[in-house]
Design a protein around this motif. Structure first.
Motif, PDB file in Angstrom:
ATOM      1  N   THR A 294      26.115   1.948   4.319  1.00 45.90           N
ATOM      2  CA  THR A 294      25.539   0.719   4.885  1.00 45.90           C
ATOM      3  C   THR A 294      26.133   0.406   6.253  1.00 45.90           C
ATOM      4  OG1 THR A 294      27.148  -0.593   3.634  1.00 45.90           O
ATOM      5  CG2 THR A 294      24.978  -0.296   2.657  1.00 45.90           C
ATOM      6  N   ASP A 295      27.413   0.752   6.454  1.00 49.65           N
ATOM      7  CA  ASP A 295      28.026   0.545   7.772  1.00 49.65           C
ATOM      8  C   ASP A 295      27.355   1.401   8.841  1.00 49.65           C
ATOM      9  OD1 ASP A 295      29.775  -1.300   6.784  1.00 49.65           O
ATOM     10  OD2 ASP A 295      31.488   0.072   6.645  1.00 49.65           O
ATOM     11  N   HIS A 296      26.737   2.494   8.425  1.00 55.82           N
ATOM     12  CA  HIS A 296      26.057   3.389   9.367  1.00 55.82           C
ATOM     13  C   HIS A 296      24.536   3.224   9.302  1.00 55.82           C
ATOM     14  CE1 HIS A 296      30.057   5.283   9.250  1.00 55.82           C
ATOM     15  NE2 HIS A 296      29.745   5.797  10.432  1.00 55.82           N
ATOM     16  N   LYS A 297      24.094   2.033   8.853  1.00 55.30           N
ATOM     17  CA  LYS A 297      22.676   1.653   8.854  1.00 55.30           C
ATOM     18  C   LYS A 297      21.832   2.486   7.898  1.00 55.30           C
ATOM     19  CE  LYS A 297      22.797  -0.053  13.608  1.00 55.30           C
ATOM     20  NZ  LYS A 297      22.142  -0.034  14.938  1.00 55.30           N
ATOM     21  N   GLY A 298      22.455   2.964   6.841  1.00 57.03           N
ATOM     22  CA  GLY A 298      21.711   3.721   5.848  1.00 57.03           C
ATOM     23  C   GLY A 298      21.291   2.856   4.676  1.00 57.03           C
ATOM     24  N   LEU A 299      20.287   3.324   3.949  1.00 59.37           N
ATOM     25  CA  LEU A 299      19.797   2.652   2.752  1.00 59.37           C
ATOM     26  C   LEU A 299      20.203   3.473   1.532  1.00 59.37           C
ATOM     27  CD1 LEU A 299      17.892   0.627   1.220  1.00 59.37           C
ATOM     28  CD2 LEU A 299      16.093   2.320   1.555  1.00 59.37           C
ATOM     29  N   VAL A 311      19.045   7.117   2.520  1.00 53.60           N
ATOM     30  CA  VAL A 311      18.054   7.459   3.537  1.00 53.60           C
ATOM     31  C   VAL A 311      18.356   6.652   4.794  1.00 53.60           C
ATOM     32  CG1 VAL A 311      15.601   7.677   4.057  1.00 53.60           C
ATOM     33  CG2 VAL A 311      16.373   7.765   1.674  1.00 53.60           C
ATOM     34  N   PHE A 312      18.209   7.300   5.937  1.00 55.95           N
ATOM     35  CA  PHE A 312      18.439   6.647   7.223  1.00 55.95           C
ATOM     36  C   PHE A 312      17.123   6.565   7.986  1.00 55.95           C
ATOM     37  CE2 PHE A 312      22.440   8.173   5.767  1.00 55.95           C
ATOM     38  CZ  PHE A 312      23.411   7.318   6.268  1.00 55.95           C
ATOM     39  N   SER A 313      16.887   5.389   8.579  1.00 55.71           N
ATOM     40  CA  SER A 313      15.674   5.060   9.343  1.00 55.71           C
ATOM     41  C   SER A 313      14.596   4.441   8.475  1.00 55.71           C
ATOM     42  CB  SER A 313      15.101   6.268  10.090  1.00 55.71           C
ATOM     43  OG  SER A 313      14.190   5.827  11.097  1.00 55.71           O
ATOM     44  N   ILE A 314      14.956   3.905   7.333  1.00 60.50           N
ATOM     45  CA  ILE A 314      14.070   3.038   6.560  1.00 60.50           C
ATOM     46  C   ILE A 314      14.921   1.863   6.067  1.00 60.50           C
ATOM     47  CG2 ILE A 314      12.475   4.844   5.778  1.00 60.50           C
ATOM     48  CD1 ILE A 314      13.902   4.655   3.032  1.00 60.50           C
ATOM     49  N   PRO A 315      14.311   0.724   5.876  1.00 61.12           N
ATOM     50  CA  PRO A 315      12.894   0.438   6.122  1.00 61.12           C
ATOM     51  C   PRO A 315      12.563   0.205   7.591  1.00 61.12           C
ATOM     52  CG  PRO A 315      13.971  -1.520   5.331  1.00 61.12           C
ATOM     53  CD  PRO A 315      15.006  -0.435   5.305  1.00 61.12           C
ATOM     54  N   PHE A 316      13.584   0.186   8.465  1.00 57.95           N
ATOM     55  CA  PHE A 316      13.340  -0.057   9.882  1.00 57.95           C
ATOM     56  C   PHE A 316      13.677   1.188  10.694  1.00 57.95           C
ATOM     57  CE2 PHE A 316      14.507  -4.134   7.937  1.00 57.95           C
ATOM     58  CZ  PHE A 316      13.320  -4.816   8.143  1.00 57.95           C
ATOM     59  N   TYR A 320      18.468   6.868  16.052  1.00 59.98           N
ATOM     60  CA  TYR A 320      19.712   7.628  15.883  1.00 59.98           C
ATOM     61  C   TYR A 320      19.977   7.938  14.409  1.00 59.98           C
ATOM     62  CZ  TYR A 320      20.702   6.320  20.725  1.00 59.98           C
ATOM     63  OH  TYR A 320      20.643   6.156  22.086  1.00 59.98           O
ATOM     64  N   HIS A 321      18.921   8.025  13.609  1.00 63.84           N
ATOM     65  CA  HIS A 321      19.127   8.181  12.166  1.00 63.84           C
ATOM     66  C   HIS A 321      19.871   9.469  11.826  1.00 63.84           C
ATOM     67  CE1 HIS A 321      15.725  11.064  11.824  1.00 63.84           C
ATOM     68  NE2 HIS A 321      15.114  10.277  12.715  1.00 63.84           N
ATOM     69  N   ALA A 322      19.603  10.561  12.550  1.00 66.79           N
ATOM     70  CA  ALA A 322      20.303  11.821  12.268  1.00 66.79           C
ATOM     71  C   ALA A 322      21.793  11.685  12.582  1.00 66.79           C
ATOM     72  CB  ALA A 322      19.684  12.951  13.083  1.00 66.79           C
ATOM     73  N   ASP A 323      22.103  11.073  13.734  1.00 70.30           N
ATOM     74  CA  ASP A 323      23.509  10.857  14.099  1.00 70.30           C
ATOM     75  C   ASP A 323      24.210   9.985  13.068  1.00 70.30           C
ATOM     76  OD1 ASP A 323      23.783  11.801  17.197  1.00 70.30           O
ATOM     77  OD2 ASP A 323      21.784  11.008  16.771  1.00 70.30           O
ATOM     78  N   HIS A 324      23.531   8.900  12.655  1.00 69.14           N
ATOM     79  CA  HIS A 324      24.150   7.985  11.696  1.00 69.14           C
ATOM     80  C   HIS A 324      24.389   8.663  10.350  1.00 69.14           C
ATOM     81  CE1 HIS A 324      22.473   4.405  14.184  1.00 69.14           C
ATOM     82  NE2 HIS A 324      23.698   4.729  14.564  1.00 69.14           N
ATOM     83  N   ALA A 325      23.461   9.514   9.938  1.00 64.92           N
ATOM     84  CA  ALA A 325      23.629  10.217   8.664  1.00 64.92           C
ATOM     85  C   ALA A 325      24.823  11.170   8.726  1.00 64.92           C
ATOM     86  CB  ALA A 325      22.354  10.975   8.316  1.00 64.92           C
ATOM     87  N   VAL A 326      24.931  11.926   9.824  1.00 65.25           N
ATOM     88  CA  VAL A 326      26.048  12.868   9.975  1.00 65.25           C
ATOM     89  C   VAL A 326      27.367  12.112  10.080  1.00 65.25           C
ATOM     90  CG1 VAL A 326      27.067  14.608  11.488  1.00 65.25           C
ATOM     91  CG2 VAL A 326      24.609  14.660  11.003  1.00 65.25           C
ATOM     92  N   ALA A 328      28.044   9.207   8.864  1.00 65.25           N
ATOM     93  CA  ALA A 328      28.362   8.664   7.540  1.00 65.25           C
ATOM     94  C   ALA A 328      28.969   9.748   6.653  1.00 65.25           C
ATOM     95  CB  ALA A 328      27.103   8.092   6.895  1.00 65.25           C
ATOM     96  N   ALA A 329      28.436  10.973   6.737  1.00 64.85           N
ATOM     97  CA  ALA A 329      28.968  12.079   5.929  1.00 64.85           C
ATOM     98  C   ALA A 329      30.402  12.396   6.326  1.00 64.85           C
ATOM     99  CB  ALA A 329      28.078  13.306   6.097  1.00 64.85           C
ATOM    100  N   ILE A 330      30.666  12.431   7.633  1.00 66.75           N
ATOM    101  CA  ILE A 330      32.025  12.710   8.106  1.00 66.75           C
ATOM    102  C   ILE A 330      32.975  11.605   7.659  1.00 66.75           C
ATOM    103  CG2 ILE A 330      33.459  12.931  10.172  1.00 66.75           C
ATOM    104  CD1 ILE A 330      31.041  14.221  11.569  1.00 66.75           C
ATOM    105  N   SER A 331      32.551  10.342   7.808  1.00 68.04           N
ATOM    106  CA  SER A 331      33.399   9.210   7.398  1.00 68.04           C
ATOM    107  C   SER A 331      33.681   9.255   5.906  1.00 68.04           C
ATOM    108  CB  SER A 331      32.712   7.884   7.762  1.00 68.04           C
ATOM    109  OG  SER A 331      32.575   7.753   9.155  1.00 68.04           O
ATOM    110  N   LEU A 332      32.669   9.646   5.118  1.00 64.84           N
ATOM    111  CA  LEU A 332      32.853   9.699   3.669  1.00 64.84           C
ATOM    112  C   LEU A 332      33.842  10.795   3.286  1.00 64.84           C
ATOM    113  CD1 LEU A 332      32.135   8.690   0.875  1.00 64.84           C
ATOM    114  CD2 LEU A 332      30.119  10.189   0.897  1.00 64.84           C
TER     115      LEU A 332
END
Length: 438
Positions: A294-299, A311-316, A320-326, A328-332
Motif C-alpha cells: 500500500t505504501d507503493h500504491k498497490g492494491l 495489483v498496481f495501477s488499479i483502480p486508478f 509508474y506501476h511497474a516501478d512501484h511493483a518492483v 515494493a518487491a525489493i522493499s519486501l
C-alpha cells in the motif's frame, strides 16, 4: 454573543408568564373599576330619584329648613358622599350639606375625582330646581390601588416561581440537546461507539433515536472503509466509497503490473510448527507485506494460503506501476531480512519468499455473486505472474520482459534469462533483480 437554548427557553417562558400575569391582573383591575362604577351609579341614581320626589313639595313651599335637615341626614356619616345640594333654576345653591357654600353658584367638579348625579325637580311643567349628589371616586381608586398592589405582589410571586420552573424546564429541554452536541463532538473525534441515551418519549426522544441510527450507519460505513483500507491505500479507499458507480468498479481493460509473493517450503513448515504459530507467522508476514504494498500504491487483491497477490495501477491509473511493483518487491525482500533476524534472535523459524511480477493488459472489475463481490483482475498476465512466483527461489524477484520495458527508473543489477514455465506455451524472457546491489 452566544446564548444557550436553556437560557433562551427560560427567558421566553418567564416573559410569557409575566405577560400573562400582567394581562390577567390588568383585565381584573379594569373589570373591577367598571363594576364598582356601575354599582355606584345604580346606587346614586336610585337614591337621587327617591330624594328628588321627597324634595318636590318642600322646594315648592320654599321650606329650606326641611331641605337642610334632609340633606344633612343623608350626608351624615357617609364617606362616599362628597356633597348633596339643591340649586334653583339659575344654578344658585339653595341648600348644601356644607352650609358655607349656600347662595353660591354651583360649578360641576372634575369627573375624574367625583361622580356627579343630578335630577331636575318639576312641579307640573315648572322647574323648581335641581338636586345634585356628588360621590367620591377615591374609595374606588383606593380599592383599585390595593388590587394593583396585590396583583404586583402576585405577579412577582408568579415570576419567581416561573423563573424556577423555567430553569427546570430549560434544563429538561437543553440537557438532551447538550447530549446530542456532545455526541456530534465525539463522532467528530472518531468515536463511533458513542450513543445518546434515549430517555424521553417525545420529539427530542425521536431526535435522539435518529441520531443513534445515523451513528450506526456511519459506524458501519467506517467499518467497511477501514476493512477496505486494509487492502488498499486510504486515499484510494475513500475515492472508491465516494464514487462506487465509477467505470473501474463495473469492469474495464487496464495495463497493470501483477505482483505475487509466496513463502518457500511452507507446506513442510506448517507440518512442523503448531497451528497457532503458523497462523501468527502468516499474519505477521501479511501485515508487513500489506503495508509495503500500500505504501507503493498497490492494491492487495487477495491472500491465498501462504501467498499474497497485489495489483498496481488499479483502480486508478499509475504510469509508474511497474516501478512501484518492483520497488515494493525489493522493499519486501529487505524487510524480510530484518523480520527473520528478529525471529532468529527469538529462536523462531525463519522464512524466505519468492516474488514474481508481470505487466500487461487485464480485465479489472467486480466479480462474484449477488451475495459476495470481489474487486480483482483476470487475464494471462495474472497467470504469468503466478508462474514466475512459483519458479522464483527464496529471496528472488523475477519480472517479465513487459515489466522491464515499462520501467521508467534505473534498476539495480539484474540477470536476464529465458525460461520455460508450466502452462505457458512460449519460452519467457525474465529478469532476476539483484536488490543487494543498492
Amino acid at each position: 454573543m452566544r446564548i444557550s437554548i436553556k437560557v433562551r427557553s427560560a427567558f421566553a417562558i418567564i416573559l410569557i408568564v409575566i405577560f400573562t400575569a400582567f394581562l390577567l391582573g390588568w383585565s381584573q383591575v379594569n373589570r373591577a373599576e367598571t363594576q364598582n362604577k356601575l354599582l355606584m351609579q345604580e346606587f346614586g341614581r336610585s337614591t337621587l330619584d327617591s330624594l328628588a320626589f321627597v324634595c318636590k313639595e318642600p322646594l315648592l313651599n320654599e321650606d329650606t329648613t326641611f331641605l337642610k335637615s334632609l340633606v344633612g341626614q343623608v350626608a351624615q356619616n357617609n364617606e362616599v358622599l362628597v356633597y348633596m345640594l339643591i340649586t334653583d333654576r339659575t344654578g344658585k345653591i339653595i341648600v348644601h350639606n356644607d352650609l358655607t357654600k349656600c347662595n353660591q353658584q354651583f360649578i360641576l367638579p372634575p369627573p375624574r375625582e367625583i361622580l356627579d348625579f343630578s335630577s331636575e325637580i318639576f312641579f307640573q311643567d315648572f322647574k323648581l330646581g335641581t338636586l345634585h349628589m356628588g360621590m367620591s371616586l377615591k374609595i374606588i381608586h383606593a380599592e383599585l390601588n390595593r388590587m394593583k398592589k396585590s396583583i404586583i405582589l402576585l405577579t412577582s410571586i408568579i415570576t419567581f416561581v416561573g423563573i424556577i420552573l423555567a430553569s427546570i424546564l430549560g434544563f429538561f429541554i437543553s440537557k438532551p440537546i447538550s447530549k446530542l452536541v456532545d455526541g456530534t463532538k465525539q463522532i467528530g473525534k472518531g468515536n463511533f461507539s458513542y450513543r445518546v441515551p434515549v430517555i424521553r418519549n417525545d420529539e427530542i426522544g425521536d431526535l435522539s433515536k435518529s441520531f443513534n441510527s445515523m451513528v450506526d450507519n456511519i459506524e458501519r460505513d467506517q467499518m467497511i472503509k477501514d476493512a477496505f483500507g486494509r487492502y488498499i491505500p486510504p486515499e484510494i479507499a475513500k475515492q472508491i466509497l465516494e464514487n462506487p458507480s465509477k467505470t473501474w468498479m463495473k469492469g474495464e481493460k487496464r495495463i497493470v503490473s501483477v505482483f505475487f509473493a509466496d513463502i518457500r517450503d511452507f507446506t513442510k513448515l506448517s507440518q512442523q510448527e503448531q497451528p497457532e504459530n503458523v497462523t501468527r507467522l502468516l499474519n505477521d508476514f501479511f501485515t508487513e507485506a500489506t503495508q509495503i504494498i500500500t505504501d507503493h500504491k498497490g492494491l492487495v487483491d487477495k491472500f491465498m494460503g501462504d501467498a499474497i497477490m497485489s495489483v498496481f495501477s488499479i483502480p486508478f491509473q499509475d504510469e509508474y506501476h511497474a516501478d512501484h511493483a518492483v520497488e515494493a518487491a525489493i522493499s519486501l525482500q529487505r524487510k524480510l531480512e530484518s523480520f527473520n533476524l528478529k525471529r532468529r534472535n527469538d529462536n523462531i523459524v525463519q522464512i524466505e519468499i519468492g516474488v514474481g511480477i508481470a505487466s500487461g493488459e487485464v480485465i479489472a472489475g467486480n466479480l462474484g455473486s449477488s451475495q459476495r463481490m470481489e474487486y480483482t483482475v483476470i487475464g494471462e498476465i495474472v497467470n504469468l505472474a503466478s508462474r514466475l512466483t512459483k519458479y522464483a527461489k527464496g529471496k528472488e524477484i523475477l519480472i517479465s520482459q513487459a515489466t522491464y520495458n515499462l520501467l521508467k527508473r534505473r534498476l539495480p543489477k539484474y540477470k536476464s534469462k529465458t525460461i520455460d514455465l508450466k502452462g505457458i506455451k512460449e519460452p519467457v524472457e525474465v529478469y532476476n533483480i539483484d536488490y543487494s546491489a543498492e
